[in-house]
Structures are given as structure tokens and as C-alpha cells.
Design an enzyme around this catalytic site. Structure first.
Site, PDB file in Angstrom:
ATOM      1  N   LYS A  12       0.854  -1.182   0.000  1.00 31.09           N
ATOM      2  CA  LYS A  12       0.000   0.000   0.000  1.00 31.09           C
ATOM      3  C   LYS A  12       0.891   1.234   0.000  1.00 31.09           C
ATOM      4  O   LYS A  12       1.757   1.388   0.846  1.00 31.09           O
ATOM      5  CB  LYS A  12      -0.911   0.011   1.232  1.00 31.09           C
ATOM      6  CG  LYS A  12      -1.956   1.119   1.226  1.00 31.09           C
ATOM      7  CD  LYS A  12      -3.045   0.857   0.174  1.00 31.09           C
ATOM      8  CE  LYS A  12      -4.093  -0.101   0.691  1.00 31.09           C
ATOM      9  NZ  LYS A  12      -5.209  -0.309  -0.262  1.00 31.09           N
ATOM     10  N   THR A  57      -3.303  -5.523   0.832  1.00 32.99           N
ATOM     11  CA  THR A  57      -2.714  -4.196   1.012  1.00 32.99           C
ATOM     12  C   THR A  57      -3.534  -3.376   1.995  1.00 32.99           C
ATOM     13  O   THR A  57      -3.000  -2.501   2.686  1.00 32.99           O
ATOM     14  CB  THR A  57      -2.590  -3.451  -0.327  1.00 32.99           C
ATOM     15  OG1 THR A  57      -3.888  -3.179  -0.862  1.00 32.99           O
ATOM     16  CG2 THR A  57      -1.767  -4.248  -1.318  1.00 32.99           C
ATOM     17  N   HIS A 260      19.552  28.216 -11.340  1.00 31.91           N
ATOM     18  CA  HIS A 260      20.303  29.276 -12.006  1.00 31.91           C
ATOM     19  C   HIS A 260      19.693  30.652 -11.759  1.00 31.91           C
ATOM     20  O   HIS A 260      18.471  30.848 -11.838  1.00 31.91           O
ATOM     21  CB  HIS A 260      20.344  29.020 -13.514  1.00 31.91           C
ATOM     22  CG  HIS A 260      21.028  27.739 -13.875  1.00 31.91           C
ATOM     23  ND1 HIS A 260      22.355  27.502 -13.611  1.00 31.91           N
ATOM     24  CD2 HIS A 260      20.552  26.621 -14.485  1.00 31.91           C
ATOM     25  CE1 HIS A 260      22.678  26.299 -14.060  1.00 31.91           C
ATOM     26  NE2 HIS A 260      21.597  25.742 -14.590  1.00 31.91           N
TER      27      HIS A 260
END
Length: 307
Positions: A12, A57, A260
Site C-alpha cells: 500500500k 494491502t 540558475h
């Protein structure tokens, strides 16, 4: 020729677990995003559809919530280790577990209203504001014998407004970048570090929270104190500082995108006397240089994967 099932795992992903501590009027909060991945004797669920070896799950999700209540969340690492051990040691078909956790930070809201003050401070004991940016991370794997812990952080944005140069690089017919002897150096740090800790019965766990705070401190101090001729040089200085000061850490992997900042050219502006004395910049978000590297303690074996 029959095809063969290769590496596989299931679990999960991104279970949001929020644990509130209300032992006193000054509440505490732990806010986690937990992903569980399990592997082991799982061939039949793929090849025949039999779920006899499959832990749902949904059960892994529920376990994350239950463990937050039963054992608390002192640190993401300690909580993750308990989960990882449980899934392997208590579920026979599962041979390996991997727990990935992101932790989000909250700061207390402060107010000048004296009626809302908490014992001599101006903070409210139950009110929080989500801190932007930095996220704490950890990844725990357990194979039934050895625990491996990789902690880290991401989205930590830092900037030096001077003490950075970039010159002397290769130039060819496509090079337009001008050499710079006083530039802004900015990056959004993703760092992961691996511990020598293996989870043996006789082995004491590190103080995970203190270790995180100290590693973060050394990363920031190295960034700030390094006179940089390249972001690569700064990367090595950051990793080196951590290894020099934190004996529990064996490896540091850094991913540093170069955020930058370009000087704005005022020459074309129809404004008399307008001069840019390294005061106004254009921050470009893309494309960007991406500097990545690993710094290892001498004799250590690299374990942090390259994404």
C-alpha cells in the site's frame, strides 16, 4: 519457451498517518506519508491467481495506523523499523519488506492574545501551521536478518548570494555561457544517508531524531562555509562534513539541481543611468544543471540506489 516471473513486490502506497499526542495541553503532532512494499513467496498470486500467500494491502494500511497507536511515532525511523520487522517476522510468505516514509513538519501558531498563551509563552498548545518546503524522508528494508536504514531530506532550498565562481571550463563552438567570478549559488537539496546500523539484537539504535538534526546542520554549514568554484565541489564538501562529524553515517548521496540566477541586462532599457551592479537577477526554473554524487566513508560499500 515459457516466460518467467521476475522481481515483484506489492503493498500500500502513501498511507497518510497523523498521530496526535494529547498527554498535556501542549499537543504534539507527527505527520507521515507511509509506503509499504512486500516481496517473498508470491509466485502463485501472479501465476495461478491464488491469494493464499497474499497479505491484503488494506491490512498493511491498517497496520500502519495501529502501530501509530500501539507504539507511537518517536521517529520515522523507529516506527518504520517496527513495521518492517512485523511484516517479515509475522507473515511467513513475506521475506523482505521496504518501508518508505516522508515526514511533514508543523510549527506552532503564536498569538499576542494572552488568554490563548501556553504557560508563559505566546504559542497555542493545539494550533499548528504546516511548514513549507523541506520534507524528512526515510527508507527501511528488512530481510529477516538485517535492517538497512537510509534517511534523508528533500526540497531544502538554499542560496549563497556570493562566494561562488564558475570559470575555466571546456569551451567549444556551442558554448555561450560567460565565465563568472561572483555568482549566486542556489540549489534544492535532496540528500540521503545510510547508517552502519544493521538491527542486530545486541545493537543499540541511533538517536534518529538527533542524528537527522545534526546531519541537516552539517549539510547547511558546509554549503554556507564553502567558497565554491563549482556545485560539484560544494556537493563533496557537504557529504564530507557529514562523514567527518557523524560516525553513525557511512554514506551520503546528494542530488543538487543548480537553481540558475542570471543577471538582468539593463543595457537595452530606455532608462538613463540604470545599472545592474549584481543586484537584480532572473531566477530560471528550467532547464537546470543537475549535480549528483555519493560520498563514502573509507572502506564502506555503497548501498544507496541511484534514482
Amino acid at each position: 519457451m515459457p516466460h518467467v516471473l521476475g522481481q515483484n513486490q506489492y503493498g500500500k502506497a502513501e498511507t497518510r498517518v497523523v498521530r496526535i499526542y494529547k498527554d498535556t495541553d501542549r499537543h504534539e503532532i507527527k505527520d507521515l506519508n507511509v509506503s509499504v512494499a512486500l516481496s517473498g513467496d508470491l509466485s502463485d498470486v501472479h501465476l495461478t491467481g491464488s491469494n493464499a500467500h497474499c497479505l491484503p494491502t488494506d491490512t498493511t494500511k491498517n497496520t500502519c495506523f495501529a502501530f501509530a497507536k500501539q507504539y507511537g511515532i518517536e521517529s520515522a525511523e523507529a516506527y518504520g523499523i517496527k513495521l518492517a520487522r512485523h511484516f517479515v517476522d509475522d507473515t511467513e510468505p513475506i521475506h523482505r519488506s521496504r518501508i518508505r516514509i516522508e515526514e511533514y513538519f508543523w510549527d506552532r501558531i503564536k498569538t499576542p492574545d494572552s488568554r490563548a498563551r501556553f504557560i508563559g509563552s505566546d504559542e497555542i498548545g493545539h494550533s499548528f501551521v504546516r511548514r513549507g518546503g523541506e520534507v524528512r524522508t526515510t527508507e527501511i528494508t528488512y530481510d529477516g536478518e538485517r535492517v538497512q536504514v537510509i534517511s534523508g531530506l528533500k526540497d531544502l532550498v538554499v542560496l549563497n548570494s556570493t562566494n561562488s565562481e564558475f570559470w575555466g571550463y571546456i569551451k567549444d563552438e556551442y558554448t555561450t555561457l560567460k565565465e563568472d567570478y561572483d555568482r549566486i549559488l542556489a540549489t534544492q537539496v535532496t540528500a540521503r544517508w545510510a547508517f552502519g546500523f544493521e538491527g542486530r539484537e545486541d545493537e543499540r539504535e541511533p538517536d534518529w531524531n538527533r542524528s537527522y538534526a545534526k546531519v541537516r546542520k552539517h549539510l547547511l554549514e558546509a554549503f554556507a562555509e564553502t567558497y565554491s568554484y563549482s556545485l560539484q565541489q560544494t556537493l563533496f564538501a557537504m557529504g564530507n562534513r557529514v562523514l567527518d562529524n557523524r560516525p553513525e553515517v557511512d554514506e551520503v548521496r546528494l542530488s543538487l539541481p543548480n537553481k540558475h540566477h542570471f543577471l538582468v541586462d539593463f543595457d537595452g532599457f530606455a532608462v538613463e543611468g540604470l545599472k545592474n551592479d549584481r543586484e537584480v537577477y532572473h531566477a530560471a526554473d528550467r532547464p537546470y544543471g543537475l549535480i549528483e554524487g555519493t560520498v563514502l566513508r573509507e572502506g564502506a560499500t555503497a548501498v544507496i540506489p541511484v534514482d
